[in-house]
Design a protein around this motif. Structure first.
Motif, PDB file in Angstrom:
ATOM      1  N   SER A  85     -32.639 -10.289  -1.881  1.00  0.00           N
ATOM      2  CA  SER A  85     -32.902 -11.688  -2.225  1.00  0.00           C
ATOM      3  C   SER A  85     -32.193 -12.653  -1.292  1.00  0.00           C
ATOM      4  CB  SER A  85     -32.465 -11.964  -3.676  1.00  0.00           C
ATOM      5  OG  SER A  85     -31.058 -11.807  -3.812  1.00  0.00           O
ATOM      6  N   TRP A  86     -31.389 -12.147  -0.368  1.00  0.00           N
ATOM      7  CA  TRP A  86     -30.622 -13.012   0.521  1.00  0.00           C
ATOM      8  C   TRP A  86     -31.212 -13.088   1.926  1.00  0.00           C
ATOM      9  CZ3 TRP A  86     -25.585  -9.984  -0.893  1.00  0.00           C
ATOM     10  CH2 TRP A  86     -25.250 -10.280  -2.223  1.00  0.00           C
ATOM     11  N   VAL A  87     -32.369 -12.469   2.123  1.00  0.00           N
ATOM     12  CA  VAL A  87     -32.921 -12.383   3.474  1.00  0.00           C
ATOM     13  C   VAL A  87     -33.087 -13.765   4.096  1.00  0.00           C
ATOM     14  CG1 VAL A  87     -34.926 -11.703   4.841  1.00  0.00           C
ATOM     15  CG2 VAL A  87     -34.058 -10.178   3.051  1.00  0.00           C
ATOM     16  N   LEU A  88     -33.698 -14.690   3.362  1.00  0.00           N
ATOM     17  CA  LEU A  88     -33.925 -16.025   3.899  1.00  0.00           C
ATOM     18  C   LEU A  88     -32.609 -16.730   4.211  1.00  0.00           C
ATOM     19  CD1 LEU A  88     -35.869 -18.291   4.653  1.00  0.00           C
ATOM     20  CD2 LEU A  88     -35.849 -19.024   2.252  1.00  0.00           C
ATOM     21  N   SER A  89     -31.647 -16.585   3.312  1.00  0.00           N
ATOM     22  CA  SER A  89     -30.356 -17.220   3.520  1.00  0.00           C
ATOM     23  C   SER A  89     -29.612 -16.604   4.695  1.00  0.00           C
ATOM     24  CB  SER A  89     -29.507 -17.112   2.250  1.00  0.00           C
ATOM     25  OG  SER A  89     -28.260 -17.746   2.420  1.00  0.00           O
ATOM     26  N   LEU A  90     -29.713 -15.298   4.852  1.00  0.00           N
ATOM     27  CA  LEU A  90     -29.055 -14.628   5.975  1.00  0.00           C
ATOM     28  C   LEU A  90     -29.673 -15.061   7.306  1.00  0.00           C
ATOM     29  CD1 LEU A  90     -28.689 -11.058   4.457  1.00  0.00           C
ATOM     30  CD2 LEU A  90     -26.817 -12.586   5.046  1.00  0.00           C
ATOM     31  N   ILE A  91     -30.989 -15.214   7.315  1.00  0.00           N
ATOM     32  CA  ILE A  91     -31.655 -15.703   8.525  1.00  0.00           C
ATOM     33  C   ILE A  91     -31.201 -17.125   8.837  1.00  0.00           C
ATOM     34  CG2 ILE A  91     -33.882 -16.350   9.517  1.00  0.00           C
ATOM     35  CD1 ILE A  91     -35.129 -14.032   7.958  1.00  0.00           C
ATOM     36  N   ALA A  92     -31.130 -17.956   7.790  1.00  0.00           N
ATOM     37  CA  ALA A  92     -30.682 -19.332   7.985  1.00  0.00           C
ATOM     38  C   ALA A  92     -29.260 -19.379   8.507  1.00  0.00           C
ATOM     39  CB  ALA A  92     -30.787 -20.097   6.662  1.00  0.00           C
ATOM     40  N   MET A  93     -28.390 -18.513   7.967  1.00  0.00           N
ATOM     41  CA  MET A  93     -27.009 -18.453   8.444  1.00  0.00           C
ATOM     42  C   MET A  93     -26.949 -18.062   9.912  1.00  0.00           C
ATOM     43  SD  MET A  93     -24.389 -16.212   9.358  1.00  0.00           S
ATOM     44  CE  MET A  93     -25.017 -14.663   8.699  1.00  0.00           C
ATOM     45  N   GLY A 280     -22.421 -29.702   9.077  1.00  0.00           N
ATOM     46  CA  GLY A 280     -23.632 -28.920   9.295  1.00  0.00           C
ATOM     47  C   GLY A 280     -23.804 -27.819   8.266  1.00  0.00           C
ATOM     48  N   SER A 281     -22.715 -27.178   7.868  1.00  0.00           N
ATOM     49  CA  SER A 281     -22.778 -26.128   6.846  1.00  0.00           C
ATOM     50  C   SER A 281     -23.225 -26.700   5.510  1.00  0.00           C
ATOM     51  CB  SER A 281     -21.411 -25.461   6.697  1.00  0.00           C
ATOM     52  OG  SER A 281     -21.016 -24.832   7.896  1.00  0.00           O
ATOM     53  N   LEU A 282     -22.697 -27.864   5.147  1.00  0.00           N
ATOM     54  CA  LEU A 282     -23.085 -28.491   3.890  1.00  0.00           C
ATOM     55  C   LEU A 282     -24.549 -28.902   3.917  1.00  0.00           C
ATOM     56  CD1 LEU A 282     -22.393 -29.601   1.119  1.00  0.00           C
ATOM     57  CD2 LEU A 282     -21.581 -31.700   2.225  1.00  0.00           C
ATOM     58  N   ALA A 283     -24.993 -29.479   5.033  1.00  0.00           N
ATOM     59  CA  ALA A 283     -26.393 -29.877   5.155  1.00  0.00           C
ATOM     60  C   ALA A 283     -27.314 -28.663   5.057  1.00  0.00           C
ATOM     61  CB  ALA A 283     -26.618 -30.611   6.473  1.00  0.00           C
ATOM     62  N   GLY A 284     -26.934 -27.569   5.744  1.00  0.00           N
ATOM     63  CA  GLY A 284     -27.740 -26.358   5.676  1.00  0.00           C
ATOM     64  C   GLY A 284     -27.804 -25.796   4.267  1.00  0.00           C
ATOM     65  N   ALA A 285     -26.680 -25.815   3.560  1.00  0.00           N
ATOM     66  CA  ALA A 285     -26.652 -25.309   2.189  1.00  0.00           C
ATOM     67  C   ALA A 285     -27.549 -26.135   1.277  1.00  0.00           C
ATOM     68  CB  ALA A 285     -25.215 -25.317   1.665  1.00  0.00           C
ATOM     69  N   MET A 286     -27.508 -27.454   1.425  1.00  0.00           N
ATOM     70  CA  MET A 286     -28.318 -28.320   0.566  1.00  0.00           C
ATOM     71  C   MET A 286     -29.806 -28.147   0.855  1.00  0.00           C
ATOM     72  SD  MET A 286     -25.916 -31.764   0.579  1.00  0.00           S
ATOM     73  CE  MET A 286     -26.879 -32.585  -0.689  1.00  0.00           C
ATOM     74  N   LEU A 287     -30.159 -27.907   2.113  1.00  0.00           N
ATOM     75  CA  LEU A 287     -31.559 -27.691   2.460  1.00  0.00           C
ATOM     76  C   LEU A 287     -32.078 -26.359   1.930  1.00  0.00           C
ATOM     77  CD1 LEU A 287     -31.655 -28.977   6.157  1.00  0.00           C
ATOM     78  CD2 LEU A 287     -32.751 -30.031   4.169  1.00  0.00           C
ATOM     79  N   TYR A 303     -21.902 -20.328   4.735  1.00  0.00           N
ATOM     80  CA  TYR A 303     -22.309 -20.846   6.035  1.00  0.00           C
ATOM     81  C   TYR A 303     -21.138 -21.355   6.867  1.00  0.00           C
ATOM     82  CZ  TYR A 303     -27.105 -20.729   4.222  1.00  0.00           C
ATOM     83  OH  TYR A 303     -28.307 -20.323   3.705  1.00  0.00           O
ATOM     84  N   LEU A 304     -19.993 -21.626   6.245  1.00  0.00           N
ATOM     85  CA  LEU A 304     -18.848 -22.088   7.018  1.00  0.00           C
ATOM     86  C   LEU A 304     -18.492 -21.066   8.091  1.00  0.00           C
ATOM     87  CD1 LEU A 304     -16.355 -23.625   4.418  1.00  0.00           C
ATOM     88  CD2 LEU A 304     -17.584 -24.838   6.227  1.00  0.00           C
ATOM     89  N   PRO A 305     -18.436 -21.453   9.353  1.00  0.00           N
ATOM     90  CA  PRO A 305     -18.153 -20.502  10.440  1.00  0.00           C
ATOM     91  C   PRO A 305     -16.670 -20.245  10.599  1.00  0.00           C
ATOM     92  CG  PRO A 305     -18.572 -22.662  11.360  1.00  0.00           C
ATOM     93  CD  PRO A 305     -18.760 -22.804   9.869  1.00  0.00           C
ATOM     94  N   GLY A 306     -16.056 -19.666   9.573  1.00  0.00           N
ATOM     95  CA  GLY A 306     -14.633 -19.355   9.611  1.00  0.00           C
ATOM     96  C   GLY A 306     -14.392 -17.860   9.547  1.00  0.00           C
ATOM     97  N   GLY A 307     -13.185 -17.463   9.155  1.00  0.00           N
ATOM     98  CA  GLY A 307     -12.833 -16.054   9.094  1.00  0.00           C
ATOM     99  C   GLY A 307     -13.443 -15.367   7.886  1.00  0.00           C
ATOM    100  N   ALA A 308     -14.024 -14.184   8.095  1.00  0.00           N
ATOM    101  CA  ALA A 308     -14.654 -13.440   7.006  1.00  0.00           C
ATOM    102  C   ALA A 308     -13.672 -13.078   5.896  1.00  0.00           C
ATOM    103  CB  ALA A 308     -15.334 -12.195   7.567  1.00  0.00           C
ATOM    104  N   PRO A 309     -12.512 -12.498   6.196  1.00  0.00           N
ATOM    105  CA  PRO A 309     -11.606 -12.136   5.092  1.00  0.00           C
ATOM    106  C   PRO A 309     -11.046 -13.344   4.367  1.00  0.00           C
ATOM    107  CG  PRO A 309     -10.560 -11.705   7.217  1.00  0.00           C
ATOM    108  CD  PRO A 309     -11.995 -12.035   7.497  1.00  0.00           C
ATOM    109  N   GLU A 310     -10.749 -14.418   5.097  1.00  0.00           N
ATOM    110  CA  GLU A 310     -10.143 -15.583   4.462  1.00  0.00           C
ATOM    111  C   GLU A 310     -11.116 -16.274   3.508  1.00  0.00           C
ATOM    112  OE1 GLU A 310      -8.350 -14.215   7.921  1.00  0.00           O
ATOM    113  OE2 GLU A 310     -10.220 -15.333   7.958  1.00  0.00           O
ATOM    114  N   LEU A 311     -12.326 -16.528   3.971  1.00  0.00           N
ATOM    115  CA  LEU A 311     -13.305 -17.180   3.113  1.00  0.00           C
ATOM    116  C   LEU A 311     -13.807 -16.231   2.033  1.00  0.00           C
ATOM    117  CD1 LEU A 311     -15.251 -19.260   5.776  1.00  0.00           C
ATOM    118  CD2 LEU A 311     -13.578 -20.063   4.112  1.00  0.00           C
ATOM    119  N   GLY A 312     -13.772 -14.925   2.317  1.00  0.00           N
ATOM    120  CA  GLY A 312     -14.109 -13.958   1.274  1.00  0.00           C
ATOM    121  C   GLY A 312     -13.097 -13.977   0.139  1.00  0.00           C
TER     122      GLY A 312
END
Length: 352
Positions: A85-93, A280-287, A303-312
């Motif tokens: 169910s995340w395919v579209l979101s993953l492509i957008a990311m 840009g991340s917020l705009a992408g999320a809202m769209l 969508y935030l382009p930060g560190g995977a472990p930290e944001l996880g």
């Protein structure tokens, strides 16, 4: 006379300084305390004293194995079951990440006076540890790359609580201490299996010419164990903290030849880029909300382009769909590792 080699003594002193900085950041509840706190402490020592922090290369390798294992724990059976169910979101990311990279690259080349190689690594959206290793191998100005990523990450982590609080009313104040609250009990069998997989991955990475093998092979092994349900445990908090301190301290040590003027110049420019990427991340999320059916907060965090472990960790602490957030950030790491070596070779031609 000390029984330990000088390199080990210097490394232990560096770790002690980094851990102290991380503890201060943790006590003050600042974002990403163990990485940014240790980085700040190590970098300040290079600027204020004659001592030069330095870690033995093998220590960084062990830290990367731990971080890769941590990233792999995000691939739970829940992730596998829901990933369709995340395919579209993953492509957008992925497309957003490409757009973020092009924007940052253009800014760093035009106004940062960076070479193609340095601007390339400085503009990569996330993956500081991976990018740092590859930047060193490619001969880019690692100090400038690290500073740009760090300044951008600070802006993203500071902006995240403000945006998420505004969207959902959730407070991120407790995110730092989450890993120490209700930590899972040590399971000799499952933790032992995870440790064995990490050690086997480290051994394989030493002998195989695999891009960023010290990160990616443990990640793949851990992901396989968790996706199949053989292992459901995580890296113990203290080992996670130690790995982050090693990474942060090692990064900070590279600022020895970096002047305050350069720090202000590159750091300020990267901070502006970080603010633009957060918007840009917020705009992408809202769209994407009406197209995916997801809520804005988890999409924004994914969508935030930060560190995977930290944001996880932030997603886990706030229960903001941590599986989805982890899947997006781990995919970004895979894309970075897969594309960056070829991009580095291409961008390295006809310098500057």
């Amino acid at each position: 006379m000390s029984l330990l080699p000088p390199g080990v003594l210097r490394g232990l002193a560096t770790i002690a300084m980094g851990a102290s900085g991380g503890a201060v950041f943790f006590a003050l509840n600042l974002p990403l305390p163990w990485v940014l706190g240790s980085l700040a402490a190590s970098a300040m020592v290079t600027q204020a004293t004659r001592f030069r922090p330095k870690l033995p290369p093998s220590w960084r390798s062990f830290a990367m194995v731990a971080i890769g294992t941590m990233l792999g724990t995000g691939f739970t059976q829940d992730v596998v079951a829901r990933s369709g169910s995340w395919v579209l979101s993953l492509i957008a990311m992925s497309l957003l990440s490409l757009g973020f990279f092009l924007l940052a690259y253009g800014v760093f080349r035009r106004w940062g006076n960076m070479s193609r190689q340095t601007a390339l690594f400085a503009a990569i959206p996330g993956g500081l540890s991976v990018v740092t290793m590859l930047a060193e191998e490619a001969g880019a100005e690692t100090n400038r790359v690290v500073l740009c990523h760090t300044a951008r990450l600070v802006v993203l982590l500071v902006s995240a609580p403000l945006v998420i609080h505004g969207l959902s009313g959730i407070d991120l104040a407790d995110a730092n201490s989450t890993m120490f609250h209700g930590a899972e009990q040590l399971d000799p069998l499952r933790h032992g299996l995870l440790a064995l997989a990490a050690l086997a991955s480290w051994f394989a990475a030493k002998h195989l010419r695999f891009p960023s093998g010290m990160l990616m092979l443990p990640l793949l092994a851990s992901a396989l164990l968790h996706a199949t349900g053989l292992v459901t445990v995580h890296v113990p908090p203290l080992l996670s903290v130690l790995a982050q301190v090693v990474i942060g301290s090692g990064v900070g040590a590279r600022f020895a030849q970096y002047t305050p003027r350069q720090i202000a110049r590159d750091g300020g420019l990267a901070a502006l880029v970080g603010a633009a990427l957060a918007v840009g991340s917020l705009a992408g999320a809202m769209l994407l909300v009406p197209l995916t059916g997801e809520e804005v907060a988890p999409l924004f965090l994914a969508y935030l382009p930060g560190g995977a472990p930290e944001l996880g960790v932030v997603a886990l602490a706030l229960m903001i769909d941590p599986a989805m957030v982890a899947a997006h950030h781990v995919l970004r790491v895979f894309l970075i590792v897969a594309a960056l070596p070829a991009a580095a070779r291409r961008f390295g031609r006809d310098e500057p």
